[in-house]
Write a protein that holds these residues in place. Structure first.
Motif, PDB file in Angstrom:
ATOM      1  N   SER A  43       0.840  -1.209   0.000  1.00  0.00           N
ATOM      2  CA  SER A  43       0.000   0.000   0.000  1.00  0.00           C
ATOM      3  C   SER A  43       0.869   1.251   0.000  1.00  0.00           C
ATOM      4  N   GLU A 177      -7.659  -2.615  -9.194  1.00  0.00           N
ATOM      5  CA  GLU A 177      -8.147  -3.607  -8.228  1.00  0.00           C
ATOM      6  C   GLU A 177      -9.597  -3.977  -8.504  1.00  0.00           C
ATOM      7  N   SER A 180     -11.281  -6.497  -5.897  1.00  0.00           N
ATOM      8  CA  SER A 180     -11.001  -6.465  -4.462  1.00  0.00           C
ATOM      9  C   SER A 180     -12.261  -6.299  -3.624  1.00  0.00           C
ATOM     10  N   HIS A 210      -3.845  -6.157  -5.278  1.00  0.00           N
ATOM     11  CA  HIS A 210      -3.206  -6.406  -3.991  1.00  0.00           C
ATOM     12  C   HIS A 210      -2.869  -7.878  -3.832  1.00  0.00           C
ATOM     13  N   ASN A 211      -3.502  -8.651  -4.706  1.00  0.00           N
ATOM     14  CA  ASN A 211      -3.545 -10.090  -4.513  1.00  0.00           C
ATOM     15  C   ASN A 211      -2.509 -10.741  -5.412  1.00  0.00           C
TER      16      ASN A 211
END
Lengths: 270, 494
Positions: A43, A177, A180, A210-211
């Motif tokens: 982040s 994203e 998400s 993010h994954n």
């Protein structure tokens, strides 16, 4: 228009500032045509900021400023004669939270074509149908195109947003994203849709995620961003993002060149 | 948990004390060494904490009761005056008038005069009635209703000039009104004045219903004996024809009759029409301006000190006393722009009220635009929309419920404004319907103000009836606002 070699878009020393604060420092990237490129990183590393720099969405934030060059079809997107409206029509965007307009499903998909001046009901119907088919949504909504787009489930809403985006036939689709906010089954549907968009419908996709598993599952190339810190006067800390490594996905995850990448994908920070 | 005995115990809040009674607190100490109160003193204090809450709750419900009582008192006051017994007397009974028409004009002696309503008589018959009972005043009626020249020239001017626009026999065009005879005057009246106006004229001039005394609703309900005594006294005294009737001052005739000097037949027709005209033009003027200014401030203007100063001052303008807008309207719209607005016209009033509610409209529209989530804008821009397309197709529709609410709030304010229109010079006595933006005007609040400032009870009853009309108008406006807002919302949401 001839294509710039094999590259869909090329970043040369791209830095983004918010006011006086550096957000991302000198990113250099060459994104391949008709591939999925994933941006990963902790982040605050600026991956979304870079993504938004690619279709000038940062223009909407008055304090944001971009330096460097983004080359698309042999032109610098930040050059003097470029209209951001054209950029955004040719480089579409799908957002993190599904954001259908508070209109009917039909009007959501027809929004973009209408912007382009298409008024004929028959033409619009054709575009809506093919776009919804392209987004794997047609069979679920063909009965009630007049229903509000907000009445759909989260996963359906996100596919509606993708249908809405491909209805204006952009050359690149940016996805911030996109899964998400969705449950695993909807996520899987979106991931399969992304692969189909690239393999069968010839789009180029850049996705921020993010994954890391998602990046491994869907992307052909992966760019890893990280954070740099510097102590300033009065004990204040300055943070900005940098691009650490950009490789074919398999190579980046199996034999990363940078030790920082290895620690991140090993789960040591993030 | 027994806390009864702690009600009246003073409760020193001393954290040091906590150590002796609360072993459990000492085991885990997440507060970093600060001892929390033990269970005993916590309970004591809890009683006070709860009691403090209930005192506030009682105070708040009391405020509500005060507000409701005040509202009920207001409603009672209005309703009390708007209904009740009245003692009336006619100079000439309507049946007598009808009988005259039947026998002398229609030569019909078989029909019972009591079965024919005065309002159904024809224009020429009504003119004949006026001639029969008020012959000397026929010229006055012609002058008041039909003359287009100044009053002092009326008797000298040839009727070609004085009655321009009315119909009369061509051979008389060069004669003055005094050269004609009563038969011709009657003809002119019957041919040119609308039937409903003639009915009104007969009611005022011939029948001459007078209100001798009025009673409020409370008095009518509780003191009928006294009221009847008053009637008997009147009948036996100077008013042998006096009649007692229960009157709702709010009735159809009240809505459709123009203003009059006789409270028995006065109505709010001109004021109601004036209010409608003024409101339509006010909203037509301030809605586009208000939404436009809000759009510019919210969507186009940079967020710098200048726009912030402007925004703040628009908010301040919303609080400026309305009489100041009236003075502004007087000097700008009535005097300086007289060539365009023709002075004290509906247009001047509308522009003044439009300016008055403009700040409210701008502020409300701005709030509504600000409440549109950024995702709506991003989604639109992301598809290659220009700024205007984004605003027109996405932002405005999403903000519309809020904007409409603000508009109706502004209208509600404008519809009840009295002071600026008084400053502007609204007519306080007007019998001619407004016919367009350049007409002279009066509005409901002015009419109400004017009636309440008169001394006798009858006018107060009229004012109360007009207040009820105004309130109904306001409530329907607000209802319309809620309906529109819900409809828009339903369209926007699943």
């Amino acid at each position: 228009m001839t294509q710039n070699g094999a590259y869909a878009i090329e970043l040369k020393d791209v830095s983004v500032y918010y006011g006086d604060n550096l957000a991302v420092d000198k990113v250099n990237l060459k994104i391949q045509n008709q591939k999925i490129t994933a941006f990963i990183g902790p982040s605050g590393c600026g991956k979304s900021t870079v993504l938004r720099a690619l279709n000038r969405m940062n223009d909407l934030i008055s304090s944001a400023r971009v330096e460097g060059e983004v080359i698309f079809r042999e032109q610098n997107l930040y050059g003097p004669n470029i209209d951001p409206v054209e950029v955004r029509r040719r480089i579409g965007m799908v957002f993190q939270k599904p954001n259908p307009f508070p209109k009917s499903i039909f009007d959501n998909v027809a929004y973009g074509p209408r912007l382009l001046g298409i008024r004929n009901r028959h033409d619009l119907s054709d575009i809506v149908e093919s776009s919804l088919k392209g987004a794997y949504l047609w069979d679920e909504v063909r009965q009630d195109l007049k229903k509000s787009g907000l009445a759909l489930s989260g996963g359906q809403q996100q596919r509606l947003c993708i249908a809405r985006t491909i209805a204006v036939e952009p050359e690149i689709i940016l996805m911030d994203e996109p899964a998400s906010a969705l449950d695993p089954i909807s996520t899987q549907a979106i991931e399969e849709l992304m692969k189909d968009l690239v393999q069968n419908q010839k789009f180029t996709i850049i996705i921020v995620t993010h994954n890391m598993q998602q990046a491994q599952r869907v992307s052909d190339y992966t760019a890893f961003y990280s954070i740099r810190k510097a102590e300033e006067t009065e004990g204040k800390e300055r943070r900005w993002g940098v691009l650490v490594e950009f490789e074919p996905t398999r190579q980046l995850f199996e034999s990363p060149k940078s030790e920082e990448t290895e620690r991140y994908i090993g789960g040591e920070f993030g | 948990m027994n806390t009864d005995n702690t009600q009246n115990t003073p409760n020193p809040e001393n954290p040091e004390q906590a150590e002796d009674g609360a072993p459990r607190v000492e085991n885990v100490n997440p507060t970093g060494g600060v001892a929390l109160p033990d269970l005993e003193s916590f309970r004591k204090r809890l009683v006070n904490r709860q009691r403090r809450g209930s005192i506030w709750a009682r105070f708040m419900s009391l405020s509500l009761v005060v507000a409701i009582v005040a509202l009920l008192a207001l409603a009672y006051n209005i309703v009390d005056a708007a209904f009740g017994y009245v003692l009336t007397e006619n100079v000439i009974e309507p049946t007598e008038v009808v009988e005259f028409v039947l026998t002398d004009v229609r030569n019909d002696t078989t029909t019972d005069p009591a079965t024919v309503d005065l309002a159904t008589l024809g224009a020429s018959e009504l003119a004949a009635v006026l001639r029969e009972y008020q012959e000397p005043r026929l010229r006055v009626y012609i002058r008041d209703f039909l003359s287009v020249v100044p009053d002092d020239e009326f008797t000298q001017a040839p009727i070609r000039e004085s009655l321009a626009g009315s119909s009369f026999r061509g051979q008389f065009a060069d004669l003055t009104i005094n050269d004609l005879d009563a038969a011709e005057w009657t003809l002119i009246l019957g041919n040119n004045i609308p039937q409903d106006r003639l009915v009104g004229l007969v009611r005022t001039e011939v029948i001459g219903e007078r209100i001798l005394e009025t009673w409020s609703l409370t008095e009518s309900v509780t003191g009928f004996a006294e009221i009847d005594e008053a009637r008997v006294a009147a009948v036996e005294g100077q008013n042998p024809n006096a009649r007692l009737e229960f009157r709702s001052w709010l009735n159809i005739n009240f809505l459709i009759s123009p203003m009059s000097t006789n409270p028995a037949i006065a109505g709010i027709r001109t004021a109601l029409l004036g209010t409608l005209w003024v409101m339509i033009i006010t909203v037509g003027f301030s809605f586009p301006l208000g939404v436009g200014a809000a759009l510019y401030l919210q969507e186009y203007a940079d967020d710098n000190w200048l726009t912030r100063v402007i925004s703040t001052n628009i908010r301040n303008l919303a609080g400026v006393p309305s009489i100041i807008y009236g003075l502004l309207g007087l000097s700008v719209f009535v005097i300086a722009l007289e060539g365009i607005t023709t002075g004290r016209s509906i247009l001047s009033a509308s522009l003044t009220l439009g300016l008055l509610i403009l700040p409210v409209m701008i502020v409300n529209s701005q709030e509504a635009l600000r409440a549109v989530p950024p995702s709506v804008r991003e989604g639109s821009y992301g598809l290659g929309a220009t700024r205007w397309q984004t605003i027109w197709r996405s932002v405005l529709p999403a903000a519309m419920p809020g904007i409409l609410t603000g508009t109706i709030l502004g209208m509600s304010r404008a519809i009840g404004e009295t002071a600026p229109l008084l400053a502007l010079g609204a007519s306080t006595f007007l019998v001619v319907d407004p016919s367009g933006p350049f007409s002279r005007f009066t509005v409901l609040p002015i009419q109400i103000y004017q009636w309440t400032s008169r001394p006798s009870d009858q006018w107060r009853s009229l004012a109360s009836a007009a207040i009820i009309v105004l309130i109904i108008l306001l409530l329907s406006l607000n209802a319309a606002a809620i309906y529109m807002r819900q409809r828009f919302r339903r369209k926007l949401q699943p």
